[in-house]
Design an enzyme around this catalytic site. Structure first.
Site, PDB file in Angstrom:
ATOM      1  N   GLN A 131     -71.386  33.485  50.460  1.00 31.56           N
ATOM      2  CA  GLN A 131     -70.915  34.939  50.045  1.00 31.56           C
ATOM      3  C   GLN A 131     -69.836  35.464  50.926  1.00 31.56           C
ATOM      4  O   GLN A 131     -70.221  35.497  52.186  1.00 31.56           O
ATOM      5  CB  GLN A 131     -72.203  35.731  50.097  1.00 31.56           C
ATOM      6  CG  GLN A 131     -72.065  37.107  49.738  1.00 31.56           C
ATOM      7  CD  GLN A 131     -73.057  38.089  49.676  1.00 31.56           C
ATOM      8  OE1 GLN A 131     -73.617  38.249  50.914  1.00 31.56           O
ATOM      9  NE2 GLN A 131     -73.828  38.734  48.674  1.00 31.56           N
ATOM     10  N   GLY A 132     -68.729  36.090  50.398  1.00 33.23           N
ATOM     11  CA  GLY A 132     -67.738  36.830  51.315  1.00 33.23           C
ATOM     12  C   GLY A 132     -67.617  38.192  50.757  1.00 33.23           C
ATOM     13  O   GLY A 132     -66.592  38.456  50.199  1.00 33.23           O
ATOM     14  N   SER A 166     -68.841  40.820  53.250  1.00 35.46           N
ATOM     15  CA  SER A 166     -68.540  41.779  54.457  1.00 35.46           C
ATOM     16  C   SER A 166     -67.266  41.638  55.230  1.00 35.46           C
ATOM     17  O   SER A 166     -66.728  40.358  54.934  1.00 35.46           O
ATOM     18  CB  SER A 166     -69.714  41.691  55.447  1.00 35.46           C
ATOM     19  OG  SER A 166     -70.933  41.807  54.986  1.00 35.46           O
ATOM     20  N   SER A 219     -72.738  33.454  55.084  1.00 39.33           N
ATOM     21  CA  SER A 219     -73.858  32.375  55.053  1.00 39.33           C
ATOM     22  C   SER A 219     -73.377  31.247  54.395  1.00 39.33           C
ATOM     23  O   SER A 219     -72.895  31.464  53.098  1.00 39.33           O
ATOM     24  CB  SER A 219     -75.160  32.930  54.322  1.00 39.33           C
ATOM     25  OG  SER A 219     -75.434  34.131  55.168  1.00 39.33           O
ATOM     26  N   GLU A 279     -79.874  39.989  45.137  1.00 38.99           N
ATOM     27  CA  GLU A 279     -79.950  39.567  46.568  1.00 38.99           C
ATOM     28  C   GLU A 279     -81.166  40.252  47.186  1.00 38.99           C
ATOM     29  O   GLU A 279     -81.903  39.885  48.172  1.00 38.99           O
ATOM     30  CB  GLU A 279     -78.630  40.004  47.327  1.00 38.99           C
ATOM     31  CG  GLU A 279     -78.697  39.352  48.556  1.00 38.99           C
ATOM     32  CD  GLU A 279     -77.199  39.745  49.370  1.00 38.99           C
ATOM     33  OE1 GLU A 279     -76.134  40.149  48.763  1.00 38.99           O
ATOM     34  OE2 GLU A 279     -77.022  39.374  50.638  1.00 38.99           O
TER      35      GLU A 279
HETATM   36  C1  LIG Z   1     -78.324  36.861  58.910  1.00 35.55           C
HETATM   37  C2  LIG Z   1     -77.019  37.713  58.333  1.00 35.55           C
HETATM   38  C3  LIG Z   1     -76.642  36.862  57.324  1.00 35.55           C
HETATM   39  C4  LIG Z   1     -75.648  37.497  56.504  1.00 35.55           C
HETATM   40  N1  LIG Z   1     -74.873  36.834  55.564  1.00 35.55           N
HETATM   41  C5  LIG Z   1     -73.999  37.602  54.962  1.00 35.55           C
HETATM   42  C6  LIG Z   1     -73.154  36.762  53.962  1.00 35.55           C
HETATM   43  O1  LIG Z   1     -73.587  35.729  53.482  1.00 35.55           O
HETATM   44  N2  LIG Z   1     -72.176  37.471  53.429  1.00 35.55           N
HETATM   45  C7  LIG Z   1     -71.623  38.594  53.750  1.00 35.55           C
HETATM   46  O2  LIG Z   1     -70.662  39.072  53.180  1.00 35.55           O
HETATM   47  N3  LIG Z   1     -72.450  39.235  54.596  1.00 35.55           N
HETATM   48  C8  LIG Z   1     -73.509  38.870  55.440  1.00 35.55           C
HETATM   49  N4  LIG Z   1     -73.874  39.445  56.131  1.00 35.55           N
HETATM   50  C9  LIG Z   1     -73.541  40.813  56.454  1.00 35.55           C
HETATM   51  C10 LIG Z   1     -74.378  41.852  56.360  1.00 35.55           C
HETATM   52  O3  LIG Z   1     -74.401  42.180  55.028  1.00 35.55           O
HETATM   53  C11 LIG Z   1     -73.784  42.981  57.292  1.00 35.55           C
HETATM   54  O4  LIG Z   1     -74.292  42.832  58.572  1.00 35.55           O
HETATM   55  C12 LIG Z   1     -74.594  44.273  56.813  1.00 35.55           C
HETATM   56  O5  LIG Z   1     -74.100  44.873  55.782  1.00 35.55           O
HETATM   57  C13 LIG Z   1     -74.385  45.604  58.112  1.00 35.55           C
HETATM   58  O6  LIG Z   1     -73.050  45.713  58.126  1.00 35.55           O
HETATM   59  P1  LIG Z   1     -72.368  45.618  59.575  1.00 35.55           P
HETATM   60  O7  LIG Z   1     -72.967  44.376  60.481  1.00 35.55           O
HETATM   61  O8  LIG Z   1     -70.754  45.716  59.513  1.00 35.55           O
HETATM   62  O9  LIG Z   1     -72.833  46.853  60.441  1.00 35.55           O
HETATM   63  P2  LIG Z   1     -72.316  48.370  60.224  1.00 35.55           P
HETATM   64  O10 LIG Z   1     -71.939  48.488  59.058  1.00 35.55           O
HETATM   65  O11 LIG Z   1     -71.164  48.524  61.275  1.00 35.55           O
HETATM   66  O12 LIG Z   1     -73.854  49.237  60.917  1.00 35.55           O
HETATM   67  C14 LIG Z   1     -73.857  49.381  62.188  1.00 35.55           C
HETATM   68  C15 LIG Z   1     -75.126  50.246  62.316  1.00 35.55           C
HETATM   69  O13 LIG Z   1     -74.846  51.615  61.878  1.00 35.55           O
HETATM   70  C16 LIG Z   1     -75.702  52.056  60.778  1.00 35.55           C
HETATM   71  N5  LIG Z   1     -75.114  52.651  59.798  1.00 35.55           N
HETATM   72  C17 LIG Z   1     -73.924  52.574  59.227  1.00 35.55           C
HETATM   73  N6  LIG Z   1     -73.937  53.265  58.170  1.00 35.55           N
HETATM   74  C18 LIG Z   1     -74.747  54.118  58.041  1.00 35.55           C
HETATM   75  C19 LIG Z   1     -75.221  55.246  57.286  1.00 35.55           C
HETATM   76  N7  LIG Z   1     -74.419  55.732  56.365  1.00 35.55           N
HETATM   77  N8  LIG Z   1     -76.296  55.877  57.414  1.00 35.55           N
HETATM   78  C20 LIG Z   1     -77.147  55.537  58.437  1.00 35.55           C
HETATM   79  N9  LIG Z   1     -76.855  54.407  59.226  1.00 35.55           N
HETATM   80  C21 LIG Z   1     -75.744  53.710  59.223  1.00 35.55           C
HETATM   81  C22 LIG Z   1     -76.369  50.601  60.179  1.00 35.55           C
HETATM   82  O14 LIG Z   1     -77.635  50.728  59.743  1.00 35.55           O
HETATM   83  C23 LIG Z   1     -76.241  49.737  61.495  1.00 35.55           C
HETATM   84  O15 LIG Z   1     -77.525  50.038  62.195  1.00 35.55           O
HETATM   85  C24 LIG Z   1     -75.230  39.030  56.812  1.00 35.55           C
HETATM   86  C25 LIG Z   1     -75.733  39.516  58.030  1.00 35.55           C
HETATM   87  C26 LIG Z   1     -76.741  38.708  58.643  1.00 35.55           C
HETATM   88  C27 LIG Z   1     -77.084  39.330  59.832  1.00 35.55           C
END
Ligand SMILES: Cc1cc2nc3c(=O)[nH]c(=O)nc-3n(C[C@H](O)[C@H](O)[C@H](O)COP(=O)(O)OP(=O)(O)OC[C@H]3O[C@@H](n4cnc5c(N)ncnc54)[C@H](O)[C@@H]3O)c2cc1C
Length: 385
Positions: A128-129, A131, A163, A246
């Site tokens: 999945q791409g 993020s 992932s 998902e």
């Molecule tokens: C094990 C794992 C597997 C993953 N696999 C994939 C994958 O296969 N493909 C893919 O595309 N992505 C994948 N991801 C990415 C995942 O979808 C993102 O990490 C997730 O959506 C959070 O985005 P971020 O890491 O950019 O954090 P941010 O969006 O930068 O968030 C940082 C913090 O701010 C908080 N926050 C942000 N906005 C708000 C709001 N509006 N209100 C309140 N709090 C807020 C969040 O809750 C978090 O605590 C994976 C992540 C993990 C950990």
């Protein structure tokens, strides 16, 4: 819905149990978590065995190679495979649990013909791409751009946390096709063939020490227009279909696995406080399992998940972390080792605790799940911009 299992359900259970008893001893030893080529071979081999025995894609329609099983048969399948400690879906996770279902819901006839059977047979692995470094929770602000050039999109940008990218044949890819439109309106959902020139995959290490996900760099990658799922600039709607699978059904098998871990932990939990906490966790899992049954029934009727699916990820992922944290307290000093010792099965619990740290982030953080429940399920006012 009648939540009791019928005679024909029990016949299905007996037949499956017999098959598992015959098949599982034939499997090789599970590979090391960092040996990706062998992990792919092991997981896809299991997928092929399921396919050959008509147990692949249990909830997928028969016309796409699935079994078209009833909701209760799907639940029995999960209960029995977990109880027998059969391999988990592994590298087939994205394809089986959300890319395939998205193609069933939104794909063209040609896309269905080209991909669905291969996913079920274990011949095609998906990643999945979605993020990007600056687009996680606020996924719609993604910047990877796709410019139309005849029969192709020319894609440039960067994805992160993908992932299974290092073993993926195809990726679910979100791109910006209209930079001038409001951010939710200019997105398109593409199937990305991972072998195309201009794609570079750089694995990232997790706290467990394995590379479960990767960064993916795209430099003028030419993706055929025929790889588009849904209309151009309608990708946000298609994304929500993917996310509903998902965050809804994809957690179901993990939930049965959590029930097994509760059972496995119970003999070690001798302290009354620990036993009480474990009892609470078991009761909450039971309640979530009832909600799961409802979600699966709804999905079977309507194809796409309902409101229950928006609710399940938040309590499940937080509960799983509580179970992990409790297991370390129960194991006491044994929790300092990820390798089993002295006849204890401490390794699995320690590994689980580290793995489940990410559950409240992956597939949408807990804060975002609370926003979704508040706004879309309870109808509360939207958060201020
Ligand atoms: C094990 C794992 C597997 C993953 N696999 C994939 C994958 O296969 N493909 C893919 O595309 N992505 C994948 N991801 C990415 C995942 O979808 C993102 O990490 C997730 O959506 C959070 O985005 P971020 O890491 O950019 O954090 P941010 O969006 O930068 O968030 C940082 C913090 O701010 C908080 N926050 C942000 N906005 C708000 C709001 N509006 N209100 C309140 N709090 C807020 C969040 O809750 C978090 O605590 C994976 C992540 C993990 C950990």
């Amino acid at each position: 819905m009648d939540l009791r299992y019928s005679d024909s359900d029990e016949a299905f259970r007996a037949e499956l149990r017999e098959w598992l008893t015959g098949e599982l001893p034939k499997l090789p030893a599970p590979p090391h978590r960092e040996d990706w080529p062998t992990r792919r071979a092991y997981d896809t081999d299991w997928q092929r065995r399921l396919y050959d025995a008509s147990y692949a894609g249990l909830n997928w329609p028969k016309e796409y190679g699935g079994r078209g099983a009833s909701p209760s048969e799907q639940l029995i399948f999960l209960e029995e495979t977990t109880r027998a400690r059969a391999p988990y879906v592994g590298v087939n996770f994205v394809g089986q649990l959300h890319a395939g279902p998205t193609i069933i819901a939104e794909g063209t006839d040609e896309q269905k013909r080209d991909h669905l059977e291969k996913i079920l047979r274990g011949d095609e692995v998906w990643c999945q791409g979605f993020s990007e470094p600056s687009a996680g929770s606020d996924l719609a602000s993604l910047r990877t751009k796709a410019v139309r050039d005849g029969d192709h999109y020319v894609v440039t940008g960067q994805k992160i946390w993908c992932s299974f990218a290092q073993v993926g044949d195809f990726g679910e890819l979100l791109v910006r096709t209209d930079p001038d439109a409001p951010k939710h309106k200019g997105i398109t959902w593409l199937m990305l063939p991972m072998h195309l020139p201009g794609i570079e995959v750089r694995p990232l290490k997790t706290a467990l020490g394995s590379s479960e996900f990767a960064e993916v760099f795209l430099d003028e990658v030419r993706v055929p227009v025929s790889c588009r799922v849904g209309a151009e600039n309608d990708g946000w709607r298609v994304t929500n279909v993917t996310l509903s699978f998902e965050r809804g059904t994809a957690f179901v098998s993990e939930m049965v696995d959590a029930m097994r871990l509760v059972e496995d932990l119970s003999p070690y939990a001798n302290d009354p406080t620990h036993r009480r906490e474990l009892g609470h966790i078991a009761a909450e899992l039971d309640a979530l399992w009832a909600l799961t049954k409802r979600n699966i029934t709804q999905a079977a009727k309507g194809g796409v998940m309902g409101r229950g699916a928006m609710m399940i990820k938040l309590p499940y992922s937080e509960l799983r972390q509580r179970l992990g944290e409790l297991s370390l307290r129960v194991l006491d000093r044994a929790s300092l080792s990820i390798e089993d010792f002295d006849g204890l099965h401490n390794g699995e619990f320690v590994e689980e605790r580290l793995r489940t740290l990410a559950l409240t982030i992956a597939a949408g953080t807990s804060q975002i799940q609370r926003n979704i429940i508040g706004e879309r399920v309870l109808g509360l006012p939207k958060e201020p911009k």
